[in-house]
Design an enzyme around this catalytic site. Structure first.
Site, short mmCIF file in Angstrom:
data_model
loop_
_atom_site.label_atom_id
_atom_site.label_comp_id
_atom_site.label_asym_id
_atom_site.label_seq_id
_atom_site.Cartn_x
_atom_site.Cartn_y
_atom_site.Cartn_z
CD GLU A 72 -2.49 2.82 2.29
OE1 GLU A 72 -3.14 3.82 1.93
OE2 GLU A 72 -2.38 2.48 3.48
CD GLU A 129 -1.41 6.99 4.43
OE1 GLU A 129 -2.40 7.51 4.96
OE2 GLU A 129 -1.43 6.56 3.27
C1 PNW Z 1 -4.90 6.41 3.14
N1 PNW Z 1 -4.10 12.75 2.24
O1 PNW Z 1 -5.41 7.59 3.68
C2 PNW Z 1 -5.04 5.36 4.23
O2 PNW Z 1 -3.84 4.73 4.56
C3 PNW Z 1 -6.12 4.35 3.99
O3 PNW Z 1 -6.52 3.77 5.23
C4 PNW Z 1 -7.26 5.02 3.29
O4 PNW Z 1 -8.39 4.19 3.22
C5 PNW Z 1 -6.77 5.41 1.92
O5 PNW Z 1 -5.59 6.18 1.96
C6 PNW Z 1 -7.79 6.16 1.09
O6 PNW Z 1 -8.12 7.38 1.67
C7 PNW Z 1 -5.06 8.84 3.22
O7 PNW Z 1 -4.82 13.69 2.65
C8 PNW Z 1 -5.85 9.89 3.64
O8 PNW Z 1 -3.07 13.00 1.56
C9 PNW Z 1 -5.54 11.17 3.32
C10 PNW Z 1 -4.41 11.43 2.55
C11 PNW Z 1 -3.61 10.40 2.11
C12 PNW Z 1 -3.94 9.10 2.46
#
Ligand code: PNW
Length: 462
Positions: free
Chosen positions: A366, A168
């Protein structure tokens, strides 16, 4: 057709669950580990919910053997975890053998139980020493990342087949350097966009380093987070709002990875912020466009967008390039994170990616949800909401496959409840419950037993 076969996944479909180093390991000063930007960020006041830190987290650093035994109990075929860069290179440059030995033991313990290790090299824990030299907005960080990738390939490559370079880049760049809600907590759109490019450059250089030291059977890719843009009205203005959000959120890194450069519309939408494209040097776009074996797809929720009357109006969403677009509150049903549950958007995402990226193999790396899980009087966690979330999203994946998308894997986020970044321990994503208030005891949740049955049959129950 018998019911068991009705919702069957393709033969050889890869099932897993994932974690990341900073979110579960703890042991942050052990065996020579150096600080990461997340250690620094978490120590600062006001950055993390209730001032939670990840100094202990799930204590996986000491409990990895018991955790891997739990994976075996669930029958998990694949475990996706990240290597902590500052554990294996405390200063981001020099190898720390004791750190490498930890991951050696993890990989051997996994293989000893027949679990396939899947390694992510960068899940946001940049060595603080490299942040001090400029972090991802500095070009040199991309080269340091490639050296680190080569080191891990030399150390684990004989046993690890599945590799993700960067997890990401969107979050690392825009949440870390733009909005500032993630480490290192900087708010500067130009630095964020330049960080984004250097993360992609790092991905490309790491791909080269990994391929140079590779053997048959290894597969390499990049994991991008996607959030499909939805709008209530189907007219030109709403389409334009969707285009803007979609450009930054879903096409920015993807286009670069696919060799199309950064999308012209996003470059135009972000031009008023400053000359961030000066970071892109001759030849960079070719480096970034290294062929991948699959695209990692991280999906949680869609976003609802609304065009503003004034196309220049400041957005309520602080991402760069979203002038004239507001993001609306998500609509129920929601997860405890406040994210919308929308399995249908995963199907359309997979089919869109299949079309847009020319049939590229896809791996859902994920997907999952946080809910307010409770240990019940019977000592178990009856997380029916997560079970339903997973069931619906697995149906969505199957629908995507039936519509032609070449989806090869599905990895639940997360194996364990863990340190959920800025929200600390308040959000539980795990298939396994962790008692953060008392002894960090692990408990397999009902959703994990549901998932175990899916894995065993390679199919969804009715
Ligand atoms: C992901 N968004 O985070 C991460 O890869 C993980 O480490 C995390 O624990 C999980 O999702 C849950 O949050 C994200 O804003 C954070 O689109 C933000 C976004 C997407 C994924």
């Amino acid at each position: 057709m018998n019911d068991e076969l009705r919702y069957r996944f393709p033969a050889g479909f890869r099932w897993g669950a994932g974690t990341s180093a900073f979110q579960i390991e703890g042991g942050v000063t052990e065996d020579g580990r150096g600080p990461s930007v997340w250690d620094t960020f978490a120590a600062a006041e006001g950055s993390i919910h209730s001032r939670h830190t990840a100094e202990v987290a799930c204590d996986h650093f000491h409990r990895y053997e018991a955790d891997i035994a739990l994976m075996a109990e669930i029958g998990l075929p694949e475990y996706r975890f990240s290597v902590s860069w500052p554990r294996v290179m405390a200063d981001g440059r020099n190898p720390e053998p004791r750190g490498l030995e930890f991951y050696d033991r993890v990989v051997d313990a996994l293989l000893g139980r027949g679990i396939n290790p899947s390694v992510t090299l960068y899940h946001w824990d940049l060595p603080q020493a490299l942040e001090d030299e400029g972090g991802w907005p500095a070009r040199d960080t991309a080269y340091r990342f490639a050296d680190y990738a080569a080191l891990v390939q030399r150390s684990l490559g004989d046993r690890v087949d599945q590799w993700t370079t960067v997890n990401e880049p969107f979050c690392a760049a825009f949440l870390g350097y733009g909005i500032g809600v993630h480490a290192p907590g900087i708010q500067d759109d130009v630095l964020a966009l330049q960080a984004g490019h250097h993360l992609m450059l790092g991905h490309g250089l790491a791909m080269q380093a990994l391929r140079a030291g590779s053997r048959t059977g290894q597969e390499f890719g990049l994991a991008l987070n996607f959030s499909p843009a939805l709008a209530d009205v189907d007219d030109r203005r709403h389409a334009e709002a969707r285009r803007k959000f979609d450009g930054l959120h879903n096409r920015f890194f993807l286009d670069a990875m696919l060799g199309r450069g950064y999308p012209a519309d996003v470059v135009a939408d972000t031009r008023h912020l400053g000359e961030w494209t000066s970071a892109i040097r001759d030849g960079d776009l070719d480096l970034v466009a290294q062929p991948v074996d699959w695209l990692g797809v991280n999906y949680y929720a869609p976003a609802r967008v609304l065009p503003l009357d004034d196309p220049e109006a400041v957005s309520n969403c602080r991402l760069p390039g979203l002038r004239g677009v507001d993001v609306l509150p998500p609509r129920g049903p929601l997860t405890s994170f406040g994210w919308e549950q929308a399995p249908g958007a995963l199907t359309s995402l997979l089919t869109w990616l299949h079309e847009y990226a020319g049939g590229i193999p896809l791996a859902v790396l994920e997907n999952g949800a946080a809910f307010e899980d409770k240990v019940e009087a019977d000592g178990r966690v009856h997380d029916k909401e997560r079970e339903r979330y997973l069931h619906e999203h697995l149906h969505a994946v199957l629908d995507g496959i039936r519509a032609g998308a070449d989806v090869r894997a599905y990895v639940v986020w997360s194996f364990l409840d863990n340190f959920e970044w800025a929200l600390g321990y308040t959000q539980r994503f795990g298939l396994v419950h962790v008692d953060f208030a008392d002894g960090l005891d692990r408990r397999i949740k009902d959703s994990a037993y549901y998932y175990a049955r899916v894995i065993e049959t390679n199919a969804l129950p009715d």
